[in-house]
Design a protein around this motif. Structure first.
Motif, PDB file in Angstrom:
ATOM      1  N   ARG A  17      46.163 -51.856 -51.860  1.00 14.63           N
ATOM      2  CA  ARG A  17      47.241 -52.735 -52.321  1.00 14.63           C
ATOM      3  C   ARG A  17      48.550 -51.976 -52.456  1.00 14.63           C
ATOM      4  O   ARG A  17      49.608 -52.521 -52.235  1.00 14.63           O
ATOM      5  CB  ARG A  17      46.878 -53.321 -53.677  1.00 14.63           C
ATOM      6  N   HIS A  18      48.462 -50.747 -52.863  1.00  8.45           N
ATOM      7  CA  HIS A  18      49.662 -49.942 -53.105  1.00  8.45           C
ATOM      8  C   HIS A  18      49.465 -48.590 -52.424  1.00  8.45           C
ATOM      9  O   HIS A  18      48.442 -47.949 -52.622  1.00  8.45           O
ATOM     10  CB  HIS A  18      49.860 -49.750 -54.613  1.00  8.45           C
ATOM     11  N   GLU A  19      50.441 -48.198 -51.638  1.00  2.00           N
ATOM     12  CA  GLU A  19      50.348 -46.885 -50.989  1.00  2.00           C
ATOM     13  C   GLU A  19      51.730 -46.272 -50.857  1.00  2.00           C
ATOM     14  O   GLU A  19      52.737 -46.975 -50.817  1.00  2.00           O
ATOM     15  CB  GLU A  19      49.651 -46.979 -49.634  1.00  2.00           C
ATOM     16  N   ILE A  20      51.749 -44.968 -50.799  1.00  4.51           N
ATOM     17  CA  ILE A  20      52.996 -44.235 -50.609  1.00  4.51           C
ATOM     18  C   ILE A  20      52.857 -43.419 -49.337  1.00  4.51           C
ATOM     19  O   ILE A  20      51.967 -42.569 -49.234  1.00  4.51           O
ATOM     20  CB  ILE A  20      53.305 -43.337 -51.819  1.00  4.51           C
ATOM     21  N   LEU A  21      53.730 -43.710 -48.381  1.00  2.65           N
ATOM     22  CA  LEU A  21      53.752 -42.965 -47.128  1.00  2.65           C
ATOM     23  C   LEU A  21      54.933 -42.004 -47.166  1.00  2.65           C
ATOM     24  O   LEU A  21      56.011 -42.347 -47.653  1.00  2.65           O
ATOM     25  CB  LEU A  21      53.901 -43.915 -45.935  1.00  2.65           C
ATOM     26  N   GLN A  22      54.748 -40.830 -46.628  1.00  2.00           N
ATOM     27  CA  GLN A  22      55.818 -39.840 -46.557  1.00  2.00           C
ATOM     28  C   GLN A  22      56.644 -40.063 -45.299  1.00  2.00           C
ATOM     29  O   GLN A  22      56.111 -40.440 -44.251  1.00  2.00           O
ATOM     30  CB  GLN A  22      55.247 -38.416 -46.552  1.00  2.00           C
ATOM     31  N   ARG A  57      51.489 -53.938 -51.052  1.00  2.00           N
ATOM     32  CA  ARG A  57      50.966 -54.967 -50.141  1.00  2.00           C
ATOM     33  C   ARG A  57      50.681 -56.277 -50.869  1.00  2.00           C
ATOM     34  O   ARG A  57      50.763 -57.336 -50.273  1.00  2.00           O
ATOM     35  CB  ARG A  57      49.730 -54.455 -49.423  1.00  2.00           C
ATOM     36  N   PHE A  58      50.353 -56.224 -52.151  1.00  2.00           N
ATOM     37  CA  PHE A  58      50.083 -57.442 -52.919  1.00  2.00           C
ATOM     38  C   PHE A  58      51.336 -58.315 -52.969  1.00  2.00           C
ATOM     39  O   PHE A  58      51.268 -59.520 -52.770  1.00  2.00           O
ATOM     40  CB  PHE A  58      49.605 -57.087 -54.323  1.00  2.00           C
ATOM     41  N   ARG A  59      52.475 -57.693 -53.224  1.00  2.00           N
ATOM     42  CA  ARG A  59      53.745 -58.428 -53.282  1.00  2.00           C
ATOM     43  C   ARG A  59      54.410 -58.545 -51.910  1.00  2.00           C
ATOM     44  O   ARG A  59      55.374 -59.280 -51.746  1.00  2.00           O
ATOM     45  CB  ARG A  59      54.699 -57.731 -54.258  1.00  2.00           C
ATOM     46  N   GLY A  60      53.955 -57.764 -50.943  1.00  2.00           N
ATOM     47  CA  GLY A  60      54.558 -57.786 -49.610  1.00  2.00           C
ATOM     48  C   GLY A  60      55.930 -57.136 -49.576  1.00  2.00           C
ATOM     49  O   GLY A  60      56.802 -57.564 -48.831  1.00  2.00           O
ATOM     50  N   THR A  61      56.106 -56.089 -50.401  1.00  2.00           N
ATOM     51  CA  THR A  61      57.404 -55.424 -50.482  1.00  2.00           C
ATOM     52  C   THR A  61      57.266 -53.924 -50.240  1.00  2.00           C
ATOM     53  O   THR A  61      56.173 -53.368 -50.276  1.00  2.00           O
ATOM     54  CB  THR A  61      58.059 -55.636 -51.872  1.00  2.00           C
ATOM     55  N   ALA A  62      58.406 -53.309 -50.013  1.00  6.10           N
ATOM     56  CA  ALA A  62      58.474 -51.860 -49.849  1.00  6.10           C
ATOM     57  C   ALA A  62      59.747 -51.363 -50.508  1.00  6.10           C
ATOM     58  O   ALA A  62      60.666 -52.134 -50.793  1.00  6.10           O
ATOM     59  CB  ALA A  62      58.457 -51.489 -48.369  1.00  6.10           C
ATOM     60  N   ARG A  63      59.778 -50.070 -50.734  1.00  5.11           N
ATOM     61  CA  ARG A  63      60.950 -49.408 -51.309  1.00  5.11           C
ATOM     62  C   ARG A  63      60.985 -48.012 -50.689  1.00  5.11           C
ATOM     63  O   ARG A  63      59.968 -47.337 -50.582  1.00  5.11           O
ATOM     64  CB  ARG A  63      60.803 -49.336 -52.827  1.00  5.11           C
ATOM     65  N   VAL A  64      62.171 -47.590 -50.273  1.00  2.00           N
ATOM     66  CA  VAL A  64      62.311 -46.271 -49.660  1.00  2.00           C
ATOM     67  C   VAL A  64      63.134 -45.358 -50.568  1.00  2.00           C
ATOM     68  O   VAL A  64      64.046 -45.812 -51.255  1.00  2.00           O
ATOM     69  CB  VAL A  64      62.935 -46.364 -48.241  1.00  2.00           C
ATOM     70  N   ASP A  65      62.765 -44.105 -50.577  1.00  2.00           N
ATOM     71  CA  ASP A  65      63.501 -43.075 -51.301  1.00  2.00           C
ATOM     72  C   ASP A  65      63.695 -41.924 -50.305  1.00  2.00           C
ATOM     73  O   ASP A  65      62.713 -41.322 -49.861  1.00  2.00           O
ATOM     74  CB  ASP A  65      62.706 -42.592 -52.519  1.00  2.00           C
ATOM     75  N   ASP A 103      66.410 -50.794 -53.099  1.00  3.13           N
ATOM     76  CA  ASP A 103      65.786 -51.830 -53.904  1.00  3.13           C
ATOM     77  C   ASP A 103      64.519 -52.249 -53.157  1.00  3.13           C
ATOM     78  O   ASP A 103      64.343 -51.916 -51.974  1.00  3.13           O
ATOM     79  CB  ASP A 103      66.712 -53.047 -54.028  1.00  3.13           C
ATOM     80  N   ASP A 104      63.658 -53.008 -53.817  1.00  2.00           N
ATOM     81  CA  ASP A 104      62.510 -53.582 -53.116  1.00  2.00           C
ATOM     82  C   ASP A 104      63.017 -54.515 -52.021  1.00  2.00           C
ATOM     83  O   ASP A 104      64.018 -55.216 -52.207  1.00  2.00           O
ATOM     84  CB  ASP A 104      61.637 -54.388 -54.076  1.00  2.00           C
ATOM     85  N   PHE A 105      62.337 -54.497 -50.875  1.00  2.00           N
ATOM     86  CA  PHE A 105      62.688 -55.393 -49.778  1.00  2.00           C
ATOM     87  C   PHE A 105      61.402 -55.897 -49.129  1.00  2.00           C
ATOM     88  O   PHE A 105      60.348 -55.249 -49.259  1.00  2.00           O
ATOM     89  CB  PHE A 105      63.597 -54.695 -48.751  1.00  2.00           C
ATOM     90  N   PRO A 106      61.439 -57.036 -48.447  1.00  2.00           N
ATOM     91  CA  PRO A 106      60.232 -57.558 -47.799  1.00  2.00           C
ATOM     92  C   PRO A 106      59.695 -56.579 -46.757  1.00  2.00           C
ATOM     93  O   PRO A 106      60.439 -56.096 -45.899  1.00  2.00           O
ATOM     94  CB  PRO A 106      60.694 -58.863 -47.145  1.00  2.00           C
ATOM     95  N   LEU A 107      58.415 -56.306 -46.834  1.00  2.00           N
ATOM     96  CA  LEU A 107      57.765 -55.348 -45.944  1.00  2.00           C
ATOM     97  C   LEU A 107      57.957 -55.712 -44.476  1.00  2.00           C
ATOM     98  O   LEU A 107      58.116 -54.836 -43.625  1.00  2.00           O
ATOM     99  CB  LEU A 107      56.274 -55.281 -46.294  1.00  2.00           C
ATOM    100  N   VAL A 108      58.011 -56.987 -44.154  1.00  2.00           N
ATOM    101  CA  VAL A 108      58.159 -57.442 -42.777  1.00  2.00           C
ATOM    102  C   VAL A 108      59.463 -56.939 -42.144  1.00  2.00           C
ATOM    103  O   VAL A 108      59.562 -56.812 -40.923  1.00  2.00           O
ATOM    104  CB  VAL A 108      58.032 -58.986 -42.695  1.00  2.00           C
ATOM    105  N   ARG A 109      60.464 -56.622 -42.957  1.00  2.00           N
ATOM    106  CA  ARG A 109      61.745 -56.140 -42.409  1.00  2.00           C
ATOM    107  C   ARG A 109      61.604 -54.818 -41.657  1.00  2.00           C
ATOM    108  O   ARG A 109      62.448 -54.484 -40.838  1.00  2.00           O
ATOM    109  CB  ARG A 109      62.780 -55.981 -43.514  1.00  2.00           C
ATOM    110  N   LEU A 110      60.565 -54.055 -41.940  1.00  2.00           N
ATOM    111  CA  LEU A 110      60.356 -52.810 -41.191  1.00  2.00           C
ATOM    112  C   LEU A 110      60.093 -53.100 -39.718  1.00  2.00           C
ATOM    113  O   LEU A 110      60.328 -52.255 -38.871  1.00  2.00           O
ATOM    114  CB  LEU A 110      59.199 -52.006 -41.793  1.00  2.00           C
TER     115      LEU A 110
END
Length: 188
Positions: A17-22, A57-65, A103-110
């Motif tokens: 549900r939640h993952e952090i990719l480098q 993935r539960f919320r269908g969002t991502a955030r980049v740093d 900010d959080d954004f919809p994962l589909v935007r990737l």
């Protein structure tokens, strides 16, 4: 019971549900262009782009740093490079990193593209910005096989860069090509 069902799904190859990719520092790229005399662009490429992509993935969002190495800047001439790193422009001696936290954004935007809002810290000054994610070059950018292109612009005066106003445009165009390292495969 629900917990057990979710654990079973995760154990059978479902993404967590939640993952952090480098971010892939060796393949990701960041650069800039600024117009001189309003006629021709002067630009450069930064060194490493480090950071992470936090996926919910539960919320269908991502955030980049992301952190960009301003002190590892490459330009077509050593004179331009020295100037761009100087206190007059990026001030890389005092501020070696440029930081962007979205900010959080919809994962589909990737995959499909869209707005990317967040906070940009440059020369120690933090300002809200809006960049644009362009459509990815492939259907699975989270697998690390293609880049997620991002572009946008800032006003350099917003970040304390006030010199050469008669010869150098205020608008600085930024462009990135971000690759992620694929998530490790779950143990079998």
């Amino acid at each position: 019971m629900l917990c057990l069902a979710l654990n079973c799904l995760a154990a059978h190859g479902q993404p967590p549900r939640h993952e952090i990719l480098q971010l892939d520092a060796t393949r990701s790229q960041a650069g800039f262009t600024v117009k001189a005399l309003w006629l021709f662009g002067v630009g450069g490429e930064f060194g490493a782009v480090l950071g992470s992509l936090d996926i919910d993935r539960f919320r269908g969002t991502a955030r980049v740093d992301a952190r960009i190495a301003a002190d590892d800047l490459h330009m077509r001439s050593a004179r331009y490079e020295t100037w761009a790193k100087s206190a007059e422009f990026f001030d890389a001696e005092h501020y070696p990193k440029i930081h962007f936290a979205s900010d959080d954004f919809p994962l589909v935007r990737l995959r499909t593209g869209g707005a990317l809002d967040g906070m940009l810290t440059l020369r120690g000054i933090a300002k809200p910005v809006r960049f644009r994610i362009l459509p990815a070059d492939c259907a699975q950018p989270l697998a690390g096989v293609c880049a997620v292109p991002v572009e946008g612009s800032i006003e350099r005066s917003d970040f304390g860069m006030h010199s050469r106003r008669g010869t150098l445009a205020d608008k600085v165009a930024l462009r990135l090509r971000i690759f992620v390292l694929p998530a490790p495969s779950p143990p079998t």
